[in-house]
Design an enzyme around this catalytic site. Structure first.
Site, mmCIF file in Angstrom:
data_model
loop_
_atom_site.group_PDB
_atom_site.id
_atom_site.type_symbol
_atom_site.label_atom_id
_atom_site.label_comp_id
_atom_site.label_asym_id
_atom_site.label_seq_id
_atom_site.Cartn_x
_atom_site.Cartn_y
_atom_site.Cartn_z
ATOM 1 N N SER A 221 -27.092 2.677 -22.425
ATOM 2 C CA SER A 221 -26.447 3.204 -23.625
ATOM 3 C C SER A 221 -25.991 2.063 -24.519
ATOM 4 O O SER A 221 -26.367 0.918 -24.324
ATOM 5 C CB SER A 221 -25.278 4.119 -23.228
ATOM 6 O OG SER A 221 -24.836 4.837 -24.354
ATOM 7 N N ASN A 222 -25.159 2.374 -25.508
ATOM 8 C CA ASN A 222 -24.630 1.331 -26.389
ATOM 9 C C ASN A 222 -23.167 1.624 -26.686
ATOM 10 O O ASN A 222 -22.610 2.609 -26.209
ATOM 11 C CB ASN A 222 -25.469 1.240 -27.669
ATOM 12 C CG ASN A 222 -25.487 2.545 -28.429
ATOM 13 O OD1 ASN A 222 -24.457 3.040 -28.863
ATOM 14 N ND2 ASN A 222 -26.671 3.135 -28.571
ATOM 15 N N ARG A 223 -22.543 0.766 -27.487
ATOM 16 C CA ARG A 223 -21.087 0.853 -27.664
ATOM 17 C C ARG A 223 -20.627 1.825 -28.737
ATOM 18 O O ARG A 223 -19.449 1.878 -29.062
ATOM 19 C CB ARG A 223 -20.534 -0.529 -28.007
ATOM 20 C CG ARG A 223 -20.671 -1.541 -26.917
ATOM 21 C CD ARG A 223 -20.026 -2.843 -27.349
ATOM 22 N NE ARG A 223 -20.293 -3.917 -26.431
ATOM 23 C CZ ARG A 223 -19.648 -4.092 -25.275
ATOM 24 N NH1 ARG A 223 -18.703 -3.254 -24.920
ATOM 25 N NH2 ARG A 223 -19.949 -5.102 -24.495
ATOM 26 N N SER A 224 -21.536 2.573 -29.315
ATOM 27 C CA SER A 224 -21.123 3.472 -30.404
ATOM 28 C C SER A 224 -20.083 4.492 -29.914
ATOM 29 O O SER A 224 -20.245 5.112 -28.868
ATOM 30 C CB SER A 224 -22.345 4.213 -30.956
ATOM 31 O OG SER A 224 -21.916 5.222 -31.826
ATOM 32 N N ALA A 291 -26.094 5.994 -33.163
ATOM 33 C CA ALA A 291 -26.754 4.751 -32.742
ATOM 34 C C ALA A 291 -27.791 5.159 -31.699
ATOM 35 O O ALA A 291 -27.459 5.369 -30.531
ATOM 36 C CB ALA A 291 -25.728 3.790 -32.166
#
Ligand code: C5P
Length: 417
Positions: A221-224, A291
């Site tokens: 995943s990502n930090r959004s 994102a």
């Protein structure tokens, strides 16, 4: 002028008569608030004046009551119309403006004190707040005053900077309250800007970072945080739009918008693609604030075991949702994309605007402090085909949402609203 945030008003945004609480603090410029009140009444607004006890040393309650839509107030107690005037005023306001805002009022507001009706009302509202500071230059330049204002701006308070000119006592310098006409024009811009600007428009928004399964328990995943997307959904709803939010994260919406916004939970880019493509067909505006992962692993149906050694992940391209939305764009539909940049921001963003063929590109310089992922604030560049790039300086994500949607409203074909 610093144009910051806007939590949008919790009162009915499409109500025919904007309701303004006019706060007046105890400075000599309080006399200008009388003229401001008259101008606001002339514009047809409902105006409820609230004076601090010190303000009444400069101007009389009777003057304000005679010109206002309801009697001027100064106290939390003894109000014949309501036992809790601060919540009545705060929750019914479309906008609270404080003119003049003194150093003392600014400090109390920044600290969250509620020791009189005006500060209690400021705490009891989710309406936008506009402060018009006025004071002597020596006070204005004090770090304490500037830091309090910075705190308030960060929280989404709008600040109209004082002007340079003659001050009380014959001094000249920065600290003068702008003329009532200028303040009234700004109030009109704020109030009219949100009222029904998107009424009848169906807006589809994506939010959050996608989660791409590695196996049944692990994801890439990502930090959004989804914060900007949620702020867009809230603001669009308050501007009168019908809003669908396709999101990978669950965040709280405001009390007055929560029942009106349809939230479609998704997890992966593929799920988001399906949800967005289907709903885009019946939306006048689509905003890709999510994102989305560019690559995803082929998920294993069983949990990868440690004893089998370090796995090698083979990543594949995810669907480019934005590109597919643009490819199926209906006539007149407005598509908004986001872009995160770290270097050569403007040049890269202009190239992206052309490549992606979106109507509006919201560009984050994610290398800048306080910008992008996981922050409550954002600073963006707005790029569209025929307009000059517009910089939206650092402010709350709610305020950024307001600016983005104001641009969307301007881009929509006439009659779409
Ligand atoms: O090219 P770049 O990743 O910077 O583009 C970002 C924009 O494209 C965002 O609006 C994002 O939501 C969207 N996007 C998408 N599908 C992808 C990757 C990004 O819709 N697979």
């Amino acid at each position: 002028m610093t144009w910051t945030p806007s939590p949008m008003p919790s009162a009915t945004p499409n109500s025919p008569t904007p309701r303004i609480v006019l706060g007046v603090a105890g400075g000599i410029a309080a006399y200008k608030a009388v003229e401001l009140l008259r101008l606001l009444r002339e514009k047809g607004y409902h105006v409820a004046p609230v004076l601090t006890p010190d303000a009444t040393r400069f101007v009389g309650l009777v003057t304000f009551s005679a010109l206002a839509s309801e009697p001027a107030r100064t106290s939390l107690y003894g109000d014949p119309t309501t036992p809790i005037p601060h919540t009545y005023l705060g929750s019914n306001a479309s906008l609270i403006v404080v003119a003049p805002a003194t150093a003392h009022l600014i400090a109390r507001y920044a600290m969250g004190l509620a020791d009189d009706l005006l500060t209690a009302t400021l705490l009891a509202t989710r309406a936008p707040v506009l402060l018009c500071p006025a004071m002597h230059t020596e006070m204005w330049v004090q770090p304490s005053v500037q830091e309090n204002l910075a705190t308030l701006r960060r929280r989404g308070v709008l600040v109209l900077e004082p002007e340079v000119g003659p001050l009380a006592g014959g001094d000249v310098g920065t600290g003068r309250l702008p003329q009532p006409e200028k303040i009234a024009a700004l109030i009109e811009k704020i109030v009219e800007g949100y009222r029904g600007a998107l009424s009848g428009v169906r807006v589809l928004i994506s939010a959050g970072g996608t989660r791409e399964a590695i196996d049944p328990v692990r994801v890439l995943s990502n930090r959004s945080s989804g914060r900007q997307g949620y702020a867009l959904a809230d603001a669009a709803c308050r501007m009168g739009a019908t809003v669908t939010l396709v999101s990978t994260v669950e965040r709280s919406l405001n009390l007055d918008t929560v029942s009106a916004i349809e939230v479609v939970p998704v997890e992966s880019a593929a799920e988001m693609h399906e949800a967005m493509m289907k709903r885009a067909l019946e939306s006048e505006c689509v905003i890709m604030a999510a994102a989305v992962a560019d690559f995803a692993p082929r998920a294993s149906s069983e949990k990868l075991k440690k004893r089998d050694g370090v796995p090698e992940l083979h990543l594949e391209r995810t669907p480019d949702i934005l590109a597919d939305l643009v490819a199926q764009r209906a006539n007149g539909q407005i598509i908004v994309g986001f872009a995160a940049e770290t270097t050569d921001v403007l040049a890269n963003a202009l190239e992206k605007l052309r490549d992606k063929d979106v109507d509006l590109l919201v560009v984050n310089d994610v290398a800048a402090p306080g910008v992008g992922f996981e922050h409550a604030t954002n600073e963006v560049l707005l790029l569209s085909r025929h307009e000059e790039p517009e910089r939206v300086s650092l402010r709350s994500k709610e305020a950024v949402a307001w600016e983005i949607l104001a641009r969307v409203a301007a881009l929509l074909p006439q009659g779409a609203q």
